[in-house]
Design an enzyme around this catalytic site. Sequence first.
Site, PDB file in Angstrom:
ATOM      1  N   ASN A  88     -10.058  -0.117  -0.326  1.00 17.93           N
ATOM      2  CA  ASN A  88      -8.593  -0.017  -0.263  1.00 17.93           C
ATOM      3  C   ASN A  88      -8.017  -0.619  -1.540  1.00 17.93           C
ATOM      4  OD1 ASN A  88      -5.871  -0.327   0.240  1.00 17.93           O
ATOM      5  ND2 ASN A  88      -6.135  -1.128   2.320  1.00 17.93           N
TER       6      ASN A  88
ATOM      7  N   CYS B 243       0.813  -1.227   0.000  1.00 16.10           N
ATOM      8  CA  CYS B 243       0.000   0.000   0.000  1.00 16.10           C
ATOM      9  C   CYS B 243       0.844   1.273   0.000  1.00 16.10           C
ATOM     10  CB  CYS B 243      -0.953   0.002   1.191  1.00 16.10           C
ATOM     11  SG  CYS B 243      -2.108  -1.369   1.153  1.00 16.10           S
TER      12      CYS B 243
ATOM     13  N   HIS C  81      -3.324   7.506   1.794  1.00 18.09           N
ATOM     14  CA  HIS C  81      -3.710   6.152   1.389  1.00 18.09           C
ATOM     15  C   HIS C  81      -5.106   5.882   1.956  1.00 18.09           C
ATOM     16  CE1 HIS C  81      -3.953   1.964   0.735  1.00 18.09           C
ATOM     17  NE2 HIS C  81      -3.726   1.612   1.987  1.00 18.09           N
TER      18      HIS C  81
HETATM   19  O1  UT7 Z   1      -3.809  -0.752   3.546  1.00 15.75           O
HETATM   20  C1  UT7 Z   1      -2.949  -1.475   4.338  1.00 15.75           C
HETATM   21  C2  UT7 Z   1      -3.130  -1.147   5.733  1.00 15.75           C
HETATM   22  N1  UT7 Z   1      -4.361  -1.705   6.236  1.00 15.75           N
HETATM   23  C3  UT7 Z   1      -5.010  -1.040   7.138  1.00 15.75           C
HETATM   24  O2  UT7 Z   1      -4.660   0.065   7.455  1.00 15.75           O
HETATM   25  C4  UT7 Z   1      -6.181  -1.717   7.822  1.00 15.75           C
HETATM   26  C5  UT7 Z   1      -6.079  -1.454   9.295  1.00 15.75           C
HETATM   27  N2  UT7 Z   1      -7.092  -2.095  10.069  1.00 15.75           N
HETATM   28  C6  UT7 Z   1      -8.403  -1.720  10.024  1.00 15.75           C
HETATM   29  O3  UT7 Z   1      -8.774  -0.877   9.240  1.00 15.75           O
HETATM   30  C7  UT7 Z   1      -9.329  -2.315  11.021  1.00 15.75           C
HETATM   31  O4  UT7 Z   1      -8.604  -3.001  12.012  1.00 15.75           O
HETATM   32  C8  UT7 Z   1     -10.354  -3.311  10.382  1.00 15.75           C
HETATM   33  C9  UT7 Z   1     -11.365  -2.526   9.545  1.00 15.75           C
HETATM   34  C10 UT7 Z   1      -9.635  -4.325   9.529  1.00 15.75           C
HETATM   35  C11 UT7 Z   1     -11.121  -4.035  11.485  1.00 15.75           C
HETATM   36  O5  UT7 Z   1     -11.758  -3.092  12.338  1.00 15.75           O
HETATM   37  P1  UT7 Z   1     -11.604  -3.230  13.919  1.00 15.75           P
HETATM   38  O6  UT7 Z   1     -12.421  -2.174  14.508  1.00 15.75           O
HETATM   39  O7  UT7 Z   1     -10.126  -3.220  14.229  1.00 15.75           O
HETATM   40  O8  UT7 Z   1     -12.264  -4.634  14.187  1.00 15.75           O
HETATM   41  P2  UT7 Z   1     -11.617  -5.938  14.843  1.00 15.75           P
HETATM   42  O9  UT7 Z   1     -10.642  -6.566  13.920  1.00 15.75           O
HETATM   43  O10 UT7 Z   1     -11.171  -5.591  16.218  1.00 15.75           O
HETATM   44  O11 UT7 Z   1     -12.901  -6.880  14.930  1.00 15.75           O
HETATM   45  C12 UT7 Z   1     -14.018  -6.529  15.750  1.00 15.75           C
HETATM   46  C13 UT7 Z   1     -15.083  -7.576  15.581  1.00 15.75           C
HETATM   47  C14 UT7 Z   1     -14.546  -9.008  15.731  1.00 15.75           C
HETATM   48  O12 UT7 Z   1     -15.518  -9.748  16.421  1.00 15.75           O
HETATM   49  P3  UT7 Z   1     -15.300 -10.082  17.989  1.00 15.75           P
HETATM   50  O13 UT7 Z   1     -14.013 -10.832  18.089  1.00 15.75           O
HETATM   51  O14 UT7 Z   1     -15.248  -8.737  18.661  1.00 15.75           O
HETATM   52  O15 UT7 Z   1     -16.520 -10.887  18.315  1.00 15.75           O
HETATM   53  C15 UT7 Z   1     -14.481  -9.513  14.304  1.00 15.75           C
HETATM   54  O16 UT7 Z   1     -14.622 -10.919  14.205  1.00 15.75           O
HETATM   55  O17 UT7 Z   1     -15.650  -7.510  14.263  1.00 15.75           O
HETATM   56  C16 UT7 Z   1     -15.652  -8.815  13.663  1.00 15.75           C
HETATM   57  N3  UT7 Z   1     -15.517  -8.669  12.222  1.00 15.75           N
HETATM   58  C17 UT7 Z   1     -16.554  -8.497  11.399  1.00 15.75           C
HETATM   59  N4  UT7 Z   1     -17.880  -8.433  11.611  1.00 15.75           N
HETATM   60  C18 UT7 Z   1     -18.678  -8.241  10.540  1.00 15.75           C
HETATM   61  C19 UT7 Z   1     -14.371  -8.654  11.499  1.00 15.75           C
HETATM   62  N5  UT7 Z   1     -14.651  -8.467  10.198  1.00 15.75           N
HETATM   63  C20 UT7 Z   1     -16.001  -8.377  10.109  1.00 15.75           C
HETATM   64  C21 UT7 Z   1     -16.883  -8.170   9.032  1.00 15.75           C
HETATM   65  N6  UT7 Z   1     -18.186  -8.096   9.287  1.00 15.75           N
HETATM   66  N7  UT7 Z   1     -16.456  -8.013   7.766  1.00 15.75           N
END
Ligand code: UT7
Length: 325
Positions: free
Chosen positions: A282, A115, A252
């Site tokens: 993204n 990225c 980005h």
């Molecule tokens: O471009 C390269 C760099 N990449 C980035 O900068 C991405 C950086 N990361 C992010 O943008 C965020 O961490 C994400 C958007 C990927 C995830 O958001 P988050 O607020 O950090 O969520 P999380 O990973 O902490 O997950 C929270 C909950 C989890 O459930 P539990 O364990 O709390 O029960 C996940 O299983 O959300 C769940 N979850 C989803 N639920 C519905 C994860 N993906 C999904 C989904 N739909 N697609």
Amino acid sequence: MSIKRSVIAGTGSFLPPQIVTNKDLEKKVDTSDEWIVQRTGITQRHIAGEDESTVTMATQAANKAIEASGYKPEDIDGIIVATTTPDNTFPSVAVQVQAALGVPPGVAFDLQAVCTGFVYALSVADSMIRSGACSRMLVIGAETMSRILDWDDRTTCVLFGDGAGAIVLEAQEGEGTVKDRGVISTHLYSDGRLKDLLYTDGGPGTTGKAGAIRMKGRDVFKNAVSLMNDIVGEVLDANDLNDSDIDWLVPHQANIRIIQATADKLSMPYEKVVMTVGKHGNTSAASIPLALDTAVKAGMIKKGDLLLFEALGGGLTWGAALARF
Ligand code: UT7
């Protein structure tokens, strides 16, 4: 003092016509429009069709950038394509774009910093122009991320999209101050100790296949917010600038919450931040040049505006660049 600067002479972009909305994804994976919008700001993404690829999208974006610059393919003497999703392991996307556009023999290669790829490519192209190795280069970010996604993994497949953006960068004389048009400074970093936060579970040298994206999202998020905060401060300090000197933040486009955190650090109103993540998702190395072209075509970014680019990606890699449009 007269110095050589690399000035953006034209921008172009291409998005495949096929749009996949969050509602469409709800039918395929265990997710919801509400979750995706709240956590990322993404509402839809463009996905390449069967006949589209990184080469075809890069070629279309580059063609438009050349047209916008007023030059012809024969005026280009260097091509760098930032991509993680090349059509072939080799030859590079860059040589295939060169052939498709009819750019004469010269430098053409791909650069892989995921990225952060476009910021890296901009920095390398700027060095090549300032050293005199090239005088008019295409710098392209192009990705077909949809082909390296695990469509059963809801933690990654909802995040990415396909597309390409390009600029023509050309040598011009400047005074050696931040008032010059062109690239003013670039700042590149990587830390391979963080490689397990974001990677593909395969590759040509191991499994013989590209592999699929795996990500520890929360850890990447935390690193992104803090490293982007640090690097925008570094860019301001290095150039003796204040927050208010920046006309546009062109970040980005991974997550609206990361972008807003960086804008808050710069005390920039969100109207001065180019945000395309909602519509594009993204698109990895394509996201900054896609956002740039979108803002130029919308009449937001104008000649003379001071732009701050920043990105973070797998590696981890991260970087920023300051340029006057
Ligand atoms: O471009 C390269 C760099 N990449 C980035 O900068 C991405 C950086 N990361 C992010 O943008 C965020 O961490 C994400 C958007 C990927 C995830 O958001 P988050 O607020 O950090 O969520 P999380 O990973 O902490 O997950 C929270 C909950 C989890 O459930 P539990 O364990 O709390 O029960 C996940 O299983 O959300 C769940 N979850 C989803 N639920 C519905 C994860 N993906 C999904 C989904 N739909 N697609």
